[in-house]
Design an enzyme around this catalytic site. Structure first.
Site, PDB file in Angstrom:
ATOM      1  N   CYS A 234       5.437  79.543  62.646  1.00  0.00           N
ATOM      2  CA  CYS A 234       5.248  78.926  63.816  1.00  0.00           C
ATOM      3  C   CYS A 234       6.568  78.527  64.438  1.00  0.00           C
ATOM      4  O   CYS A 234       7.691  78.586  63.739  1.00  0.00           O
ATOM      5  CB  CYS A 234       4.555  77.383  63.580  1.00  0.00           C
ATOM      6  SG  CYS A 234       2.953  77.563  62.908  1.00  0.00           S
TER       7      CYS A 234
ATOM      8  N   GLY B 256       5.662  83.424  66.448  1.00  0.00           N
ATOM      9  CA  GLY B 256       4.190  83.272  66.174  1.00  0.00           C
ATOM     10  C   GLY B 256       3.533  83.729  67.640  1.00  0.00           C
ATOM     11  O   GLY B 256       3.772  83.451  68.674  1.00  0.00           O
TER      12      GLY B 256
ATOM     13  N   ASN C 244       5.903  73.134  62.072  1.00  0.00           N
ATOM     14  CA  ASN C 244       6.278  74.308  61.438  1.00  0.00           C
ATOM     15  C   ASN C 244       6.284  74.294  60.062  1.00  0.00           C
ATOM     16  O   ASN C 244       7.253  73.395  59.766  1.00  0.00           O
ATOM     17  CB  ASN C 244       7.430  74.835  62.211  1.00  0.00           C
ATOM     18  CG  ASN C 244       8.278  76.213  61.457  1.00  0.00           C
ATOM     19  OD1 ASN C 244       9.265  76.435  61.799  1.00  0.00           O
ATOM     20  ND2 ASN C 244       7.422  76.941  61.010  1.00  0.00           N
ATOM     21  N   GLY C 245       5.932  75.034  59.448  1.00  0.00           N
ATOM     22  CA  GLY C 245       6.134  74.891  57.957  1.00  0.00           C
ATOM     23  C   GLY C 245       4.635  75.200  57.273  1.00  0.00           C
ATOM     24  O   GLY C 245       3.841  75.483  57.894  1.00  0.00           O
TER      25      GLY C 245
ATOM     26  N   TYR D  57      15.687  87.478  58.366  1.00  0.00           N
ATOM     27  CA  TYR D  57      14.470  88.162  59.146  1.00  0.00           C
ATOM     28  C   TYR D  57      14.079  87.241  60.507  1.00  0.00           C
ATOM     29  O   TYR D  57      13.803  87.560  61.379  1.00  0.00           O
ATOM     30  CB  TYR D  57      13.428  88.572  58.481  1.00  0.00           C
ATOM     31  CG  TYR D  57      12.064  89.051  59.280  1.00  0.00           C
ATOM     32  CD1 TYR D  57      12.259  90.274  59.872  1.00  0.00           C
ATOM     33  CD2 TYR D  57      11.164  88.212  59.616  1.00  0.00           C
ATOM     34  CE1 TYR D  57      11.336  90.686  60.702  1.00  0.00           C
ATOM     35  CE2 TYR D  57      10.045  88.587  60.394  1.00  0.00           C
ATOM     36  CZ  TYR D  57      10.232  89.863  60.939  1.00  0.00           C
ATOM     37  OH  TYR D  57       9.160  90.285  61.868  1.00  0.00           O
TER      38      TYR D  57
HETATM   39  P1  AMP Z   1       6.215  95.835  55.103  1.00  0.00           P
HETATM   40  O1  AMP Z   1       5.868  96.904  55.880  1.00  0.00           O
HETATM   41  O2  AMP Z   1       4.837  94.934  54.651  1.00  0.00           O
HETATM   42  O3  AMP Z   1       6.998  96.271  53.715  1.00  0.00           O
HETATM   43  O4  AMP Z   1       7.142  94.764  55.866  1.00  0.00           O
HETATM   44  C1  AMP Z   1       8.183  94.855  56.057  1.00  0.00           C
HETATM   45  C2  AMP Z   1       8.513  94.909  57.489  1.00  0.00           C
HETATM   46  O5  AMP Z   1       8.015  93.576  58.002  1.00  0.00           O
HETATM   47  C3  AMP Z   1      10.214  94.711  57.752  1.00  0.00           C
HETATM   48  O6  AMP Z   1      10.471  95.579  58.470  1.00  0.00           O
HETATM   49  C4  AMP Z   1      10.416  93.444  58.331  1.00  0.00           C
HETATM   50  O7  AMP Z   1      11.269  93.656  59.191  1.00  0.00           O
HETATM   51  C5  AMP Z   1       9.232  92.529  58.415  1.00  0.00           C
HETATM   52  N1  AMP Z   1       8.965  91.347  57.816  1.00  0.00           N
HETATM   53  C6  AMP Z   1       9.233  91.119  56.539  1.00  0.00           C
HETATM   54  N2  AMP Z   1       9.004  89.761  56.406  1.00  0.00           N
HETATM   55  C7  AMP Z   1       8.066  89.171  57.356  1.00  0.00           C
HETATM   56  C8  AMP Z   1       7.559  88.159  57.807  1.00  0.00           C
HETATM   57  N3  AMP Z   1       7.232  87.264  56.834  1.00  0.00           N
HETATM   58  N4  AMP Z   1       6.977  87.994  58.975  1.00  0.00           N
HETATM   59  C9  AMP Z   1       7.141  89.106  59.607  1.00  0.00           C
HETATM   60  N5  AMP Z   1       7.597  90.064  59.589  1.00  0.00           N
HETATM   61  C10 AMP Z   1       8.227  90.241  58.335  1.00  0.00           C
END
Ligand code: AMP
Length: 497
Positions: free
Chosen positions: A31, A57, A132-133, A273
């Site tokens: 969030c 979000g 948020n949390g 990220y």
């Molecule tokens: P995956 O495809 O499941 O390995 O997710 C990795 C991709 O998702 C990476 O390119 C990250 O930029 C992005 N990512 C990693 N952690 C998160 C998160 N908690 N929320 C949203 N996007 C994420």
């Protein structure tokens, strides 16, 4: 789907909704929150701020304003620009105080009744809350509250705070609020409103971020500094971990420290990220930190390559750092469509898979015959890496080396960054060689945890008292995880005594 009504009507409307499933563990939320007080046209300024926090979000959003007499709400499913899509909406949200929320929820919690800010009319008066949390003992507290007669209207963990405030025996709303916070565990940055003014606070460890800014007498709170930038507010400072800041309708500020000052543990994944690169977090430019991670990665894990290619957009700053340190040219080998949302932030696996393909395309003319090193910020399930490596091979890359600007994500987050359950995390299932094999890369490496700490300006991680919450990498959770323990799922999880 959107609705306009007074907040109390909204609260009544959602009364007959299905009760929260106490066994449902899908409570995590990602969030962003934004609020302002003593500000002309507060609600439209909040919409601007929320727009800058949209990356936190994308599923739903809402704003509540206070016109000096009444609280009014507008909430809906969709992006800020979809839910607040005409000026008439703001005519229904008058007043000089408003707060808002952008939200992503995991499967099961996506209904309108969960869209924040939440609102309730308590004995002590109207009370709104944007969170948020994630509260790691929400289900346990809820079970107790329900047994004592509380009737919940949403499936959101945030509603637990409202019920704790409502049932506290302290006389003032502020004391009741502090009393409620003493009972909750986990991560929370909150913006609350009462008829007296705004209350903003961060959990004792400051896991989730919150900053404060001003324009003249108007005071602003935002999850990230980018929200302040976009509305033209000057950054004053961060809300400190464990600090509770009250602001009255004249913009007068008072600070409270009900939890003492335990060592802070802000979330390191915000740097990796989650935050926008143009934000400043903990005094550090997120962009510069990401570049520094790329430099550390280049030192720790060099690759025999002709080109450094970022996975857009999350890998870009780290790839610039990697290229600068290694001397290998940085090129845009993958072009991203700007008309598809974030890949990860899609509630269902099906939607996520389709999106990776629609979102990225190889720059074939550049890639053909080249050895490339791909840089991304993280691997979670491995879906993105697998597809991107394949895309590079299809475009004629002769070698594909994958470098990741964070340590392996081996553990789930219970503090508001949505990660899947541990069994779905690639790094929890496989060792490095098996992961490289799975994503079909010629080589794979992650930055070390100390490399990451160096990039955020620390000499190294202090194992006994880490300077950040890095539980997703280390499994070292800074708070108790009562709901997880109660559910019998905490085996092997490190928590404070
Ligand atoms: P995956 O495809 O499941 O390995 O997710 C990795 C991709 O998702 C990476 O390119 C990250 O930029 C992005 N990512 C990693 N952690 C998160 C998160 N908690 N929320 C949203 N996007 C994420």
């Amino acid at each position: 789907m959107t609705d306009i009504s007074t907040a109390s009507e909204l609260a009544r409307d959602s009364f007959d909704s299905t009760p929260w499933d106490l066994e449902d563990d899908a409570l995590h939320e990602e969030c962003g929150i934004f609020g302002t007080i003593a500000c002309k046209s507060a609600a439209s300024i909040v919409a601007l701020g929320l727009h800058a926090l949209q990356h936190r979000g994308q599923e739903a959003c809402g704003i509540i304003s206070f016109d000096g007499d009444e609280f009014l709400a507008h909430r809906g499913i969709g992006h800020v620009s979809q839910v607040f899509n005409n000026q008439d909406i703001f005519a229904h949200l008058p007043g000089r105080m408003a707060s808002g929320h952008v939200r992503y929820s995991t499967t099961g919690g996506a209904g309108l009744r969960n869209v924040q800010p939440l609102y309730a009319e308590l004995a002590a008066g109207g009370f709104s809350i944007a969170h948020n949390g994630n509260i790691s003992n929400a289900m346990t507290l809820k079970r107790d509250l329900v047994q004592k007669g509380s009737i919940f209207q949403s499936t959101s963990d945030t509603e637990v705070i409202i019920h704790l405030v409502a049932t506290s025996r302290y006389p003032t709303l502020l004391d009741r609020f502090v009393d409620a916070l003493r009972l909750i565990e986990g991560a929370y940055s909150l913006i609350c409103m009462t008829a007296e003014g705004m209350i903003a606070c961060r959990d004792p460890l400051g896991i989730r971020p919150l900053v404060m800014g001003r324009i003249g007498d108007a005071i602003f709170f935002s999850s990230e500094t980018v929200g302040l930038d976009v509305v033209g507010a000057e950054f004053i400072r961060e809300v400190e971990p464990g600090e509770l800041i009250q602001v009255d309708h004249n913009g007068k500020i008072s600070s409270h420290r009900p939890f003492g000052t335990p060592p802070a543990r802000p979330c390191i994944f915000e740097h990796v990220y989650f935050s926008r690169p143009d934000s400043v977090m903990g005094g550090q430019s997120v962009y510069e930190v990401r570049k520094a991670i790329g430099k550390e990665l280049a030192k720790e894990a060099p690759a025999p390559a002709d080109l450094v290619i970022p996975v857009p957009d999350s890998g870009v700053p780290a790839a610039i750092g990697y290229a600068q340190e290694s001397g290998i040219p940085f090129e845009l080998g993958i072009i991203r469509s700007h008309y598809v949302g974030r890949t990860f932030i899609q509630p269902s696996d099906g939607a996520r898979h389709a999106d990776v393909k629609r979102k990225h395309n190889a720059n074939r003319a550049l890639i053909e015959g080249k050895r490339i090193v791909l840089i991304d910020d993280s691997i979670v399930r491995g879906t993105t890496s697998l597809k991107i490596v394949q895309m590079m091979r299809d475009a004629g890359a002769s070698e594909v080396h994958m470098r990741i600007a964070s340590p392996p994500t081996e553990h789930s987050c219970f503090y508001g960054v949505d990660t899947p359950e541990r069994s779905k995390l690639l790094a929890a299932r496989m060792d490095l060689a098996a992961m490289a094999d799975f994503i079909q890369a010629d080589s794979l490496a992650f930055v070390s945890i100390d490399g990451l700490y160096r990039a955020v300006g620390e000499e190294k991680r202090k194992p006994k008292c880490p300077q950040f919450c890095d539980a997703c990498f280390s499994g070292d959770y800074p708070t108790r995880l009562t709901d997880l323990i109660e559910a019998g799922k905490a085996e092997g999880v490190k928590q404070p005594a």
